[in-house]
Design an enzyme around this catalytic site. Structure first.
Site, PDB file in Angstrom:
ATOM      1  N   LEU A 136     -10.958   0.548 -18.278  1.00 23.77           N
ATOM      2  CA  LEU A 136     -11.418   1.053 -19.455  1.00 23.77           C
ATOM      3  C   LEU A 136     -12.920   1.938 -20.081  1.00 23.77           C
ATOM      4  O   LEU A 136     -13.459   1.342 -19.688  1.00 23.77           O
ATOM      5  CB  LEU A 136     -11.421   0.107 -20.998  1.00 23.77           C
ATOM      6  CG  LEU A 136      -9.748  -0.667 -20.823  1.00 23.77           C
ATOM      7  CD1 LEU A 136     -10.090  -2.568 -21.483  1.00 23.77           C
ATOM      8  CD2 LEU A 136      -8.528   0.026 -21.382  1.00 23.77           C
ATOM      9  N   ASP A 137     -12.237   2.931 -21.297  1.00 21.94           N
ATOM     10  CA  ASP A 137     -13.524   3.522 -21.788  1.00 21.94           C
ATOM     11  C   ASP A 137     -14.806   2.142 -22.677  1.00 21.94           C
ATOM     12  O   ASP A 137     -13.972   1.850 -22.787  1.00 21.94           O
ATOM     13  CB  ASP A 137     -13.417   4.544 -22.233  1.00 21.94           C
ATOM     14  CG  ASP A 137     -12.645   5.025 -22.030  1.00 21.94           C
ATOM     15  OD1 ASP A 137     -12.724   5.212 -21.234  1.00 21.94           O
ATOM     16  OD2 ASP A 137     -11.619   6.077 -22.661  1.00 21.94           O
ATOM     17  N   ARG A 138     -15.842   2.644 -22.260  1.00 20.24           N
ATOM     18  CA  ARG A 138     -17.398   1.413 -23.296  1.00 20.24           C
ATOM     19  C   ARG A 138     -16.418   1.997 -24.216  1.00 20.24           C
ATOM     20  O   ARG A 138     -16.282   0.101 -24.655  1.00 20.24           O
ATOM     21  CB  ARG A 138     -17.841   2.311 -22.922  1.00 20.24           C
ATOM     22  CG  ARG A 138     -18.619   1.769 -23.662  1.00 20.24           C
ATOM     23  CD  ARG A 138     -20.872   2.440 -23.356  1.00 20.24           C
ATOM     24  NE  ARG A 138     -21.534   1.398 -24.344  1.00 20.24           N
ATOM     25  CZ  ARG A 138     -22.063   0.440 -23.906  1.00 20.24           C
ATOM     26  NH1 ARG A 138     -22.268   0.138 -23.239  1.00 20.24           N
ATOM     27  NH2 ARG A 138     -23.448   0.298 -25.520  1.00 20.24           N
ATOM     28  N   ARG A 236      -7.184   9.523 -26.281  1.00 24.28           N
ATOM     29  CA  ARG A 236      -7.752  10.142 -26.776  1.00 24.28           C
ATOM     30  C   ARG A 236      -7.453  11.364 -26.918  1.00 24.28           C
ATOM     31  O   ARG A 236      -7.173  12.458 -27.657  1.00 24.28           O
ATOM     32  CB  ARG A 236      -9.494  10.003 -26.363  1.00 24.28           C
ATOM     33  CG  ARG A 236      -9.660   8.432 -25.886  1.00 24.28           C
ATOM     34  CD  ARG A 236     -11.158   7.821 -25.197  1.00 24.28           C
ATOM     35  NE  ARG A 236     -11.939   8.833 -26.267  1.00 24.28           N
ATOM     36  CZ  ARG A 236     -13.375   8.193 -25.352  1.00 24.28           C
ATOM     37  NH1 ARG A 236     -13.197   8.105 -24.009  1.00 24.28           N
ATOM     38  NH2 ARG A 236     -14.219   9.066 -26.059  1.00 24.28           N
TER      39      ARG A 236
END
Length: 298
Positions: A136-138, A236
């Site tokens: 997962l992204d930050r 996104r």
């Protein structure tokens, strides 16, 4: 740690076949087999060590003892809070908070999920390293699946390729959607002017996202998303492409006036256990910052 019992699996032969072929049928990749042969592992048939050229008989018990893997030199074990949802000898499922890297980066070399998982393994004398199957992204919170060795990671990768592993997300996106349910099928590739950003482009990789609108507020919408592919920044990019960037996602056109991080959470993870074959389903509720958007705006 090397003195601890390594991970092993036992299979039963149901036909007379060369061991190498049987191992391939059981999902042991060539890379994994090489690590077993040359990295300190062992293959036993009925308790005796053999080569992969051995011919199996019906009913033979084949035990693969995998070598204990070392942490990468660049990953330091750290103590810290870890929200463990599920753990056994093969898998670790954790609920990642927002604003935490999945793996260390130049900007954030410490405190990543990987650092804390390595610390958990060290503190509990677990003879495993970590292979992150669902990164997962930050800014993104929610469920992350981690394999404890190379073979399990390979098995999970095959599940992802065959679409047997399913990840369901919830998000808040700018604007009001015209349709309640729809699918975005647009190829995604790296943006030519950036090493980070992705964009919809004709020469990109196939990407598909299913969208369901759960609730519409005056300025934004609460949506559920099903990933059918796993491209970098897929949700996104796809939502920004149709004019509905995520709240807080300023990289792709979102504003941070309502939420100070991208409003994306991996809520549900479904997979087949790579050893037992049993179906598994995990759920992690929205974090407080995202959950508050539902209650405050209704």
């Amino acid at each position: 740690m090397k003195s601890l019992k390594p991970f092993q699996l036992t299979y039963t032969a149901h036909e007379s076949v060369i061991l190498r072929e049987a191992l391939n049928g059981w999902g042991i990749s060539k890379r994994t087999l090489a690590s077993v042969k040359y990295g300190g592992g062992t293959i036993l048939v009925n308790g005796e060590e053999v080569t992969v050229r051995h011919v199996l008989g019906i009913g033979d018990a084949v035990t693969v003892i995998f070598p204990i893997e070392e942490l990468g030199a660049g990953l330091q074990a750290e103590a810290g809070p870890l929200d463990i949802v599920y753990e056994d000898e093969a898998l670790l499922i954790v609920d990642k908070p927002a604003l935490q890297n999945t793996i260390p980066s130049r900007e954030h070399p410490e405190g990543s999920l990987a650092n804390l998982v390595a610390g958990h393994f060290a503190a509990n004398k677990i003879p495993a390293t970590l292979h992150i199957a669902t990164r997962l992204d930050r800014d993104t919170s929610g469920l992350v699946c981690i394999a404890k060795n190379r073979h399990i990671h390979h098995m999970l990768s095959m599940q992802q390729k065959d679409k047997r592993m399913k990840r369901q997300y919830e998000a808040f996106a700018h604007g009001i959607f015209e349709s309640q349910r729809f699918t975005i099928t647009e190829p995604i590739g790296r943006k030519g002017t950036s090493i980070i950003e992705r964009e919809v482009r004709c020469d990109g990789q196939f990407a598909e996202t299913e969208v369901e609108v759960l609730h519409q507020f005056p300025e934004f919408s609460h949506v559920k998303l099903q990933l059918n592919t796993g491209r970098t920044h897929q949700i996104r990019v796809h939502l920004a492409h149709i004019g509905h960037p995520l709240l807080g996602d300023d990289l792709y056109g979102g504003k941070r006036d309502i939420l100070a991080r991208q409003a994306l959470h991996c809520r549900i993870l479904e997979l087949v256990h790579p050893v037992s074959g049993n179906p598994l389903r995990f759920e992690a509720p929205l974090k407080a910052d995202m959950a508050s958007l539902v209650y405050v705006n209704r």
